[in-house]
Design a protein around this motif. Structure first.
Motif, PDB file in Angstrom:
ATOM      1  N   SER A 146       5.048   2.875   1.136  1.00 25.27           N
ATOM      2  CA  SER A 146       5.962   2.973  -0.012  1.00 25.27           C
ATOM      3  C   SER A 146       7.103   3.926   0.314  1.00 25.27           C
ATOM      4  O   SER A 146       6.904   4.943   0.989  1.00 25.27           O
ATOM      5  CB  SER A 146       5.211   3.475  -1.245  1.00 25.27           C
ATOM      6  OG  SER A 146       4.876   4.838  -1.105  1.00 25.27           O
TER       7      SER A 146
ATOM      8  N   ALA B 251       0.830  -1.203   0.000  1.00 24.75           N
ATOM      9  CA  ALA B 251       0.000   0.000   0.000  1.00 24.75           C
ATOM     10  C   ALA B 251       0.864   1.253   0.000  1.00 24.75           C
ATOM     11  O   ALA B 251       2.010   1.243   0.455  1.00 24.75           O
ATOM     12  CB  ALA B 251      -0.922  -0.008   1.212  1.00 24.75           C
ATOM     13  N   ASP B 252       0.315   2.333  -0.502  1.00 33.79           N
ATOM     14  CA  ASP B 252       1.055   3.591  -0.615  1.00 33.79           C
ATOM     15  C   ASP B 252       1.572   4.061   0.738  1.00 33.79           C
ATOM     16  O   ASP B 252       2.632   4.684   0.833  1.00 33.79           O
ATOM     17  CB  ASP B 252       0.144   4.660  -1.237  1.00 33.79           C
ATOM     18  CG  ASP B 252       0.893   5.962  -1.492  1.00 33.79           C
ATOM     19  OD1 ASP B 252       1.969   5.915  -2.116  1.00 33.79           O
ATOM     20  OD2 ASP B 252       0.410   7.018  -1.052  1.00 33.79           O
ATOM     21  N   TYR B 253       0.841   3.735   1.817  1.00 34.44           N
ATOM     22  CA  TYR B 253       1.221   4.121   3.182  1.00 34.44           C
ATOM     23  C   TYR B 253       2.635   3.657   3.530  1.00 34.44           C
ATOM     24  O   TYR B 253       3.343   4.319   4.301  1.00 34.44           O
ATOM     25  CB  TYR B 253       0.206   3.509   4.149  1.00 34.44           C
ATOM     26  CG  TYR B 253       0.472   3.698   5.617  1.00 34.44           C
ATOM     27  CD1 TYR B 253       0.282   4.940   6.232  1.00 34.44           C
ATOM     28  CD2 TYR B 253       0.894   2.623   6.416  1.00 34.44           C
ATOM     29  CE1 TYR B 253       0.508   5.111   7.596  1.00 34.44           C
ATOM     30  CE2 TYR B 253       1.116   2.788   7.773  1.00 34.44           C
ATOM     31  CZ  TYR B 253       0.930   4.031   8.357  1.00 34.44           C
ATOM     32  OH  TYR B 253       1.147   4.191   9.702  1.00 34.44           O
TER      33      TYR B 253
ATOM     34  N   GLU C 285       8.587   6.093  -1.520  1.00 40.06           N
ATOM     35  CA  GLU C 285       8.348   7.427  -2.070  1.00 40.06           C
ATOM     36  C   GLU C 285       7.437   8.240  -1.149  1.00 40.06           C
ATOM     37  O   GLU C 285       7.691   9.418  -0.871  1.00 40.06           O
ATOM     38  CB  GLU C 285       7.725   7.327  -3.469  1.00 40.06           C
ATOM     39  CG  GLU C 285       8.622   6.687  -4.522  1.00 40.06           C
ATOM     40  CD  GLU C 285       8.677   5.169  -4.428  1.00 40.06           C
ATOM     41  OE1 GLU C 285       9.576   4.574  -5.039  1.00 40.06           O
ATOM     42  OE2 GLU C 285       7.815   4.589  -3.709  1.00 40.06           O
ATOM     43  N   ARG C 286       6.381   7.600  -0.667  1.00 34.58           N
ATOM     44  CA  ARG C 286       5.435   8.283   0.210  1.00 34.58           C
ATOM     45  C   ARG C 286       6.113   8.681   1.525  1.00 34.58           C
ATOM     46  O   ARG C 286       5.906   9.777   2.041  1.00 34.58           O
ATOM     47  CB  ARG C 286       4.240   7.373   0.500  1.00 34.58           C
ATOM     48  CG  ARG C 286       3.231   7.944   1.498  1.00 34.58           C
ATOM     49  CD  ARG C 286       2.489   9.127   0.953  1.00 34.58           C
ATOM     50  NE  ARG C 286       1.598   9.729   1.947  1.00 34.58           N
ATOM     51  CZ  ARG C 286       0.757  10.717   1.679  1.00 34.58           C
ATOM     52  NH1 ARG C 286       0.689  11.211   0.454  1.00 34.58           N
ATOM     53  NH2 ARG C 286      -0.006  11.207   2.628  1.00 34.58           N
TER      54      ARG C 286
END
Length: 270
Positions: free
Chosen positions: A224, A220-222, A226-227
């Motif tokens: 990642s 999930a982006d959470y 990058e995030r």
């Protein structure tokens, strides 16, 4: 043990101390079976007579923790008169302390349980930390002793609760790129705000574990990279704008971070 003993615990408070000692003693006999009859808040000679009448009739041991001198003296005279087995728990210890320190005990029942100003301050601080956790109500920021800011999983809430138990009113605000910080954050004196940051690799692992425990995909982006880099950069920019001190919590025990926060708090309170 052939019989189950009856132990009467007499106290001018709640009798908890006597019960703890009795249970510790009985455990030394290989059995926890004992009939404990706690008689709390003894306040008169009539009550003493009533209890000892029962003890005399059924047999048993009298354990007492009375500190009031008059009633204690009456009880001890009656115990000797009736030839009942008895143990004074508090008396010998109080006498020893008096002998060593040359001080006299207060002889006040239940004094250990009396709440004081520090207790109420701690309770109020804990309630405050719960009420104003995670930016729930920005108005609380202006009333806090210390405000923590940082991105998710930088231990803001645990640190707030830890310090609240020391009577410090704590609040915290999560810094999220998609959410504008409350105006109140810029109205607080700089010495009442501390920023928390963490190194990206560790935060990445923490967030992956968090997602796993929630049954969500670690992709999930959470979680990642990058995030995470984006969030940390954003949070640092807010902290620099405010001008508050910043603590890197990477691989630090909560007690270590809390000690630094206490130092900031004490300096700010001067």
């Amino acid at each position: 043990m052939n019989t189950i003993p009856i132990v009467y615990i007499l106290s001018d408070s709640i009798g908890e101390t006597g019960e703890i000692v009795v249970k510790a003693a009985i455990s030394q006999f290989g059995s926890g079976r004992v009939d404990i009859r706690r008689i709390p808040f003894l306040a008169s000679e009539e009550q003493v007579d009533e209890v000892l009448s029962e003890v005399e009739a059924v047999g048993g041991i009298v354990v007492y923790t009375l500190v009031g001198p008059e009633l204690k003296s009456y009880l001890e005279n009656k115990l000797h008169e009736l030839n009942l087995a008895h143990v004074d728990i508090m008396g010998p210890l109080l006498n020893a302390f008096s002998k060593v320190t040359s001080l006299q005990p207060k002889n006040e029942p239940g004094i250990i349980r009396k709440v004081d100003k520090d207790y109420f301050n701690k309770v109020a601080a804990i309630e405050f930390a719960v009420k104003f956790d995670d930016g729930k109500d920005p108005r609380g920021l202006l009333r806090a002793d210390l405000v923590l800011i940082g991105i998710s999983r930088t231990s803001k809430t645990p640190l707030c609760m830890y310090l609240a138990h020391k009577g410090i009113k704590m609040a915290n605000v999560p810094l999220v790129p998609d959410v504008t910080p409350p105006d109140e954050l810029y109205q607080i004196p700089t010495n009442k705000i501390v920023g928390l940051t963490i190194r990206p690799p560790l935060l990445l692992e923490i967030r992956k574990e968090r997602l796993k425990t929630m049954g969500l995909s670690p992709a999930a982006d959470y979680a990642s990279p990058e995030r995470i880099f984006y969030e940390i950069d954003y949070a640092l920019s807010i902290m620099r704008k405010i001008g508050c001190p910043i603590i890197d919590v990477t691989n630090k025990a909560m007690e270590e971070t809390a000690a630094k926060l206490l130092d900031y708090y004490r300096k700010g309170a001067m």
